[in-house]
Motif scaffolding. Structure first.
Motif, PDB file in Angstrom:
ATOM      1  N   ASP A  16       0.817  -1.365   0.083  1.00  0.00           N
ATOM      2  CA  ASP A  16      -0.010   0.115   0.127  1.00  0.00           C
ATOM      3  C   ASP A  16       0.778   1.258  -0.135  1.00  0.00           C
ATOM      4  OD1 ASP A  16      -2.259  -1.546  -0.025  1.00  0.00           O
ATOM      5  OD2 ASP A  16      -2.649  -1.351   2.262  1.00  0.00           O
ATOM      6  N   LYS A  17       1.874   1.363   0.919  1.00  0.00           N
ATOM      7  CA  LYS A  17       2.800   2.472   0.870  1.00  0.00           C
ATOM      8  C   LYS A  17       3.518   2.750  -0.311  1.00  0.00           C
ATOM      9  CE  LYS A  17       3.586   2.604   5.746  1.00  0.00           C
ATOM     10  NZ  LYS A  17       3.519   3.931   6.186  1.00  0.00           N
ATOM     11  N   ILE A  38      12.243  -3.194  -2.353  1.00  0.00           N
ATOM     12  CA  ILE A  38      12.552  -3.042  -3.718  1.00  0.00           C
ATOM     13  C   ILE A  38      11.896  -4.349  -4.515  1.00  0.00           C
ATOM     14  CG2 ILE A  38      14.311  -3.419  -5.673  1.00  0.00           C
ATOM     15  CD1 ILE A  38      16.142  -1.821  -3.661  1.00  0.00           C
ATOM     16  N   ARG A  39      11.954  -5.332  -4.004  1.00  0.00           N
ATOM     17  CA  ARG A  39      11.003  -6.684  -4.566  1.00  0.00           C
ATOM     18  C   ARG A  39       9.636  -6.236  -4.340  1.00  0.00           C
ATOM     19  NH1 ARG A  39      11.259  -8.717  -8.351  1.00  0.00           N
ATOM     20  NH2 ARG A  39      13.497  -9.097  -7.837  1.00  0.00           N
ATOM     21  N   ALA A  40       9.040  -5.657  -3.414  1.00  0.00           N
ATOM     22  CA  ALA A  40       7.793  -5.187  -3.394  1.00  0.00           C
ATOM     23  C   ALA A  40       7.302  -4.078  -4.409  1.00  0.00           C
ATOM     24  CB  ALA A  40       7.410  -4.584  -1.758  1.00  0.00           C
ATOM     25  N   LEU A  41       8.094  -3.286  -4.592  1.00  0.00           N
ATOM     26  CA  LEU A  41       8.213  -1.904  -5.683  1.00  0.00           C
ATOM     27  C   LEU A  41       7.907  -2.814  -7.271  1.00  0.00           C
ATOM     28  CD1 LEU A  41       9.881   1.416  -5.975  1.00  0.00           C
ATOM     29  CD2 LEU A  41       9.846  -0.266  -7.963  1.00  0.00           C
ATOM     30  N   TYR A  42       8.808  -3.776  -7.261  1.00  0.00           N
ATOM     31  CA  TYR A  42       8.645  -4.278  -8.679  1.00  0.00           C
ATOM     32  C   TYR A  42       7.078  -4.992  -8.651  1.00  0.00           C
ATOM     33  CZ  TYR A  42      13.314  -4.152 -10.097  1.00  0.00           C
ATOM     34  OH  TYR A  42      14.671  -3.496 -10.797  1.00  0.00           O
ATOM     35  N   HIS A  43       6.816  -5.598  -7.661  1.00  0.00           N
ATOM     36  CA  HIS A  43       5.670  -6.270  -7.584  1.00  0.00           C
ATOM     37  C   HIS A  43       4.387  -5.336  -7.726  1.00  0.00           C
ATOM     38  CE1 HIS A  43       7.382 -10.149  -7.351  1.00  0.00           C
ATOM     39  NE2 HIS A  43       7.672 -10.294  -5.905  1.00  0.00           N
TER      40      HIS A  43
END
Length: 200
Positions: A124-125, A150-155
């Motif tokens: 969410d962030k 970073i992995r979350a940003l890509y996802h």
């Protein structure tokens, strides 16, 4: 718009395979050398700004990358590493018998620690952060974060669900990825993961 996405330089705890989360440890000499090498590699990119996690290892990496340039460095809470509570400071191997670690590693959609941010909160962030970027007029943006953030940003930009969080490996320290935002859509141009030989 292009995003140049980097995980922070190697730290002492990275080398020891020790969990950092939102705690910190010093950047190694090899990490400092990697920052200098990446700064030279990116010297021709006309960055409009840099967004970095406010955790010291990321902030110091960003400062080193832009040491001789007048590029604004903006601390962004969304890029912080996921907090891991009592695991922080422990060796990775020593948490594996904790049932919560199995949820974290095998079923991230079920991972939740009372009072701490989980994967859904992180998504969410980062989604809100990406939406702010989409509304900006930046052309070249440097982003410095952490393995999980970073992995979350890509996802988030690719629409990968939390349950599939570990479907790709975490980028190595100073692993460079590049994303482009064109005609209302995101495209990953380069991944700092095992396909590029950059992940541990």
């Amino acid at each position: 718009m292009k995003l140049y996405i980097l995980r922070h330089a190697e730290t002492e705890w990275n080398r020891e395979d020790r969990i950092q989360g939102q705690m910190d440890s010093p950047i190694t000499r090899e990490g400092e050398e990697a920052i200098a090498a990446m700064a030279a590699r990116l010297a021709s990119v006309p960055f409009d700004c840099c967004y970095t996690s406010d955790l010291p290892r990321a902030r110091k990496t960003a400062e080193g990358l832009l040491k001789f340039r007048s590029v604004p460095i903006i601390e962004e809470e969304a890029l912080r590493e996921l907090p891991l509570g009592p695991w922080e400071g422990m060796l990775f191997k020593d948490i594996l018998t904790d049932p919560l670690a199995q949820a974290y590693l095998k079923a991230p959609e079920t991972y939740h620690r009372e009072g701490f941010m989980d994967f859904y909160d992180l998504y969410d962030k980062l989604r809100a952060f990406i939406e702010r970027l989409e509304e900006s007029d930046h052309e070249h943006v440097l982003i410095v974060g952490h393995g999980v953030s970073i992995r979350a940003l890509y996802h988030v930009v690719e629409g990968v669900a939390v349950k599939d969080f570990w479907s790709r490996p975490i980028a190595a320290s100073m692993g460079l990825g590049i994303c482009a935002y064109e005609k209302g859509a995101w495209h990953v141009l380069r991944r700092a993961d095992r396909e590029d030989g950059l992940s541990y």
